[in-house]
Design an enzyme around this catalytic site. Structure first.
Site, PDB file in Angstrom:
ATOM      1  N   GLY A 208       0.758  -1.247   0.000  1.00  0.00           N
ATOM      2  CA  GLY A 208       0.000   0.000   0.000  1.00  0.00           C
ATOM      3  C   GLY A 208       0.783   1.288   0.000  1.00  0.00           C
ATOM      4  O   GLY A 208       0.204   2.361  -0.199  1.00  0.00           O
TER       5      GLY A 208
ATOM      6  N   CYS B 228     -11.866   2.353 -29.667  1.00  0.00           N
ATOM      7  CA  CYS B 228     -13.172   2.970 -29.940  1.00  0.00           C
ATOM      8  C   CYS B 228     -13.999   3.114 -28.664  1.00  0.00           C
ATOM      9  O   CYS B 228     -15.023   2.468 -28.491  1.00  0.00           O
ATOM     10  CB  CYS B 228     -13.920   2.122 -30.947  1.00  0.00           C
ATOM     11  SG  CYS B 228     -14.024   0.422 -30.411  1.00  0.00           S
TER      12      CYS B 228
HETATM   13  N1  LLP Z   1      -1.284  -6.955  -0.664  1.00  0.00           N
HETATM   14  C1  LLP Z   1      -2.597  -7.081  -0.946  1.00  0.00           C
HETATM   15  C2  LLP Z   1      -3.409  -8.018  -0.185  1.00  0.00           C
HETATM   16  C3  LLP Z   1      -3.170  -6.310  -1.980  1.00  0.00           C
HETATM   17  O1  LLP Z   1      -4.458  -6.422  -2.249  1.00  0.00           O
HETATM   18  C4  LLP Z   1      -2.353  -5.421  -2.712  1.00  0.00           C
HETATM   19  C5  LLP Z   1      -2.900  -4.624  -3.805  1.00  0.00           C
HETATM   20  C6  LLP Z   1      -0.979  -5.336  -2.381  1.00  0.00           C
HETATM   21  C7  LLP Z   1      -0.493  -6.116  -1.347  1.00  0.00           C
HETATM   22  C8  LLP Z   1      -0.042  -4.406  -3.087  1.00  0.00           C
HETATM   23  O2  LLP Z   1      -0.438  -3.106  -2.953  1.00  0.00           O
HETATM   24  P1  LLP Z   1       0.532  -1.912  -3.381  1.00  0.00           P
HETATM   25  O3  LLP Z   1       1.752  -1.995  -2.499  1.00  0.00           O
HETATM   26  O4  LLP Z   1       0.871  -2.100  -4.804  1.00  0.00           O
HETATM   27  O5  LLP Z   1      -0.270  -0.683  -3.152  1.00  0.00           O
HETATM   28  N2  LLP Z   1      -4.823  -1.485  -9.856  1.00  0.00           N
HETATM   29  C9  LLP Z   1      -4.795  -0.496  -8.803  1.00  0.00           C
HETATM   30  C10 LLP Z   1      -4.170  -1.026  -7.530  1.00  0.00           C
HETATM   31  C11 LLP Z   1      -4.831  -2.287  -6.999  1.00  0.00           C
HETATM   32  C12 LLP Z   1      -4.173  -2.792  -5.745  1.00  0.00           C
HETATM   33  C13 LLP Z   1      -4.702  -4.129  -5.370  1.00  0.00           C
HETATM   34  N3  LLP Z   1      -4.101  -4.714  -4.220  1.00  0.00           N
HETATM   35  C14 LLP Z   1      -4.061   0.737  -9.323  1.00  0.00           C
HETATM   36  O6  LLP Z   1      -3.657   0.749 -10.482  1.00  0.00           O
HETATM   37  O7  LLP Z   1      -3.931   1.722  -8.613  1.00  0.00           O
END
Ligand code: LLP
Length: 402
Positions: A226, A328
């Protein structure tokens, strides 16, 4: 990053993604160092960028892998990440995936409901195994991020509330086939505020202490991912403060800290490079039409996400325009009402901070082949995924036509 985008465009054509591997190394090292006071595992969230070479690069640095499908688990194993560094998360795991994860003997399965725990127990029993699990706790904290990437409130589908989590741990205690080795919590993505993280960590650490009081020792404290990155002018969470707020809650506990960063490790290290095809004006609205599209990088269309955009080598007399692709759909844009200089056919446009959730969310919509991916390391470029061609796109259908 000192990458010559033009040279790469000549060599590999456009559009393409390029990732600065040295920058990935720096991000990994910074985070790992922040936790140096403790045993820790940085389990890279493969969903952010699952290119085998990217995963391998992080694996070589010592990272584990946080996976949300058995496919991602296999990617991690394929590039040499050890099973004992692999975590399998996700709100809806399929029986076959659970079975395979148990057979592959990964570190732990993060369980997200009582019903799922029940399935894991049944499957572990069938295999005559003891499943290592952790429970994903939903602390009901607002992470103050985009609602689509917020996961830590009860209104979100993720994890279980504290009381349910307690019941699940008791179930593990009484089961021959469930070994509760960890606890897990992830409240959302692109977080720029430390306070909600602190609050949720405290809630989860309290639960660990309650469990200890009934003789349940938890070995892995998984704080999820996150950590936010810079897209525009965000002020980021300091990784040392982040680590500190975790460690201060774990005083007296013999526990390994696990974190699951995706975006933080790769987001700012990637650039999407596309080429100007045309400019046009509809009424008074200026459009810059490029060869990349929403199927290559969907974040602007899907989340209205902001990415910095530059026309390479030009900055004079900018005026407002929409930067759009050939797909499109009216939703096919990289930016709206953005100031850009006048462009010409073949000018290159760089879209920054595209290393996370860029290529992994790409599709073949409009029968567009996925673009090439390039690594840049030690001043050298190398192809790490070929550009898809028409034959790739029809390969699984061709035999069925009459
Ligand atoms: N752990 C879990 C359980 C998660 O659901 C996620 C991300 C992460 C770790 C990694 O999160 P990060 O460190 O990358 O924030 N497609 C979206 C982001 C979706 C995140 C989903 N879960 C975007 O492009 O912003």
């Amino acid at each position: 990053m000192n990458i010559n985008f033009k040279e790469l465009a000549n060599k590999y054509k456009t559009p393409y993604y390029v990732y600065d591997f040295d920058h990935i190394t720096e991000q990994y090292t910074q985070l790992k160092e922040s936790f140096k006071a403790r045993k820790s595992l940085v389990a890279y969230a493969v969903k952010a960028n699952s290119n085998l070479s990217v995963v391998q690069h992080l694996g070589n640095l010592g990272a584990g892998a946080d996976c949300v499908s058995i496919g991602e688990v296999k990617r991690a194993l394929k590039v040499g990440i050890k099973p004992y560094k692999i975590i399998f998360s996700g709100v809806g795991k399929i029986d076959d995936e659970i079975r395979e994860a148990l057979e592959l003997n990964i570190l732990m399965i993060n369980v997200e409901s009582e019903a799922e725990l029940h399935r894991v127990e049944i499957i572990a029993k069938e295999l005559n195994k003891e499943a290592r699990i952790s429970v994903r706790v939903n602390p009901n904290i607002d992470p103050q991020t985009h609602p689509y990437i917020s996961t830590g409130l009860h209104e979100n589908k993720f994890g279980v509330d504290i009381d349910t989590a307690k019941r699940m741990y008791i179930k593990c205690k009484n089961s021959e086939h469930l070994d509760a080795v960890g606890i897990h919590c992830h409240i959302g993505s692109q977080l720029t505020q430390l306070e909600p993280i602190k609050e949720s960590i405290k809630i989860v650490a309290d639960l660990v202490r309650n469990l200890k009081a009934i003789n349940m020792e938890i070995s892995f404290f998984d704080i999820g991912g996150g950590l936010g990155i810079v897209y525009d002018n965000e002020i980021l969470i300091d990784t040392k403060e982040y680590a500190q707020s975790v460690l201060e809650n774990l005083f007296g506990l013999d526990i390994t800290v696990v974190c699951e960063p995706g975006r933080f490790l790769v987001g700012n290290c990637g650039t999407f490079v596309t080429k100007v095809l045309y400019e046009k004006i509809n009424g008074s609205k200026r459009f810059v039409i490029v060869d990349g599209a929403m199927n290559d990088l969907i974040r602007p269309s899907l989340y209205d996400a902001y990415h910095k955009i530059e026309v390479l080598g030009k900055s004079e007399n900018p005026s407002e325009c929409n930067i759009v692709g050939p797909v499109c759909e009216s939703g096919d844009f990289f930016a709206k009402n953005r100031e850009l200089p006048a462009t010409e056919h073949n000018d290159l446009i760089a879209i920054y901070s595209a290393g996370a959730y860029g290529f992994t969310m790409a599709s073949n919509y409009n029968t567009r082949g996925k673009v090439a991916e390039i690594a840049f390391e030690n001043g050298q470029d190398r192809l790490i995924r070929k550009r898809e061609v028409f034959e790739d796109l029809i390969a699984l259908e061709e035999e069925f036509i009459k």
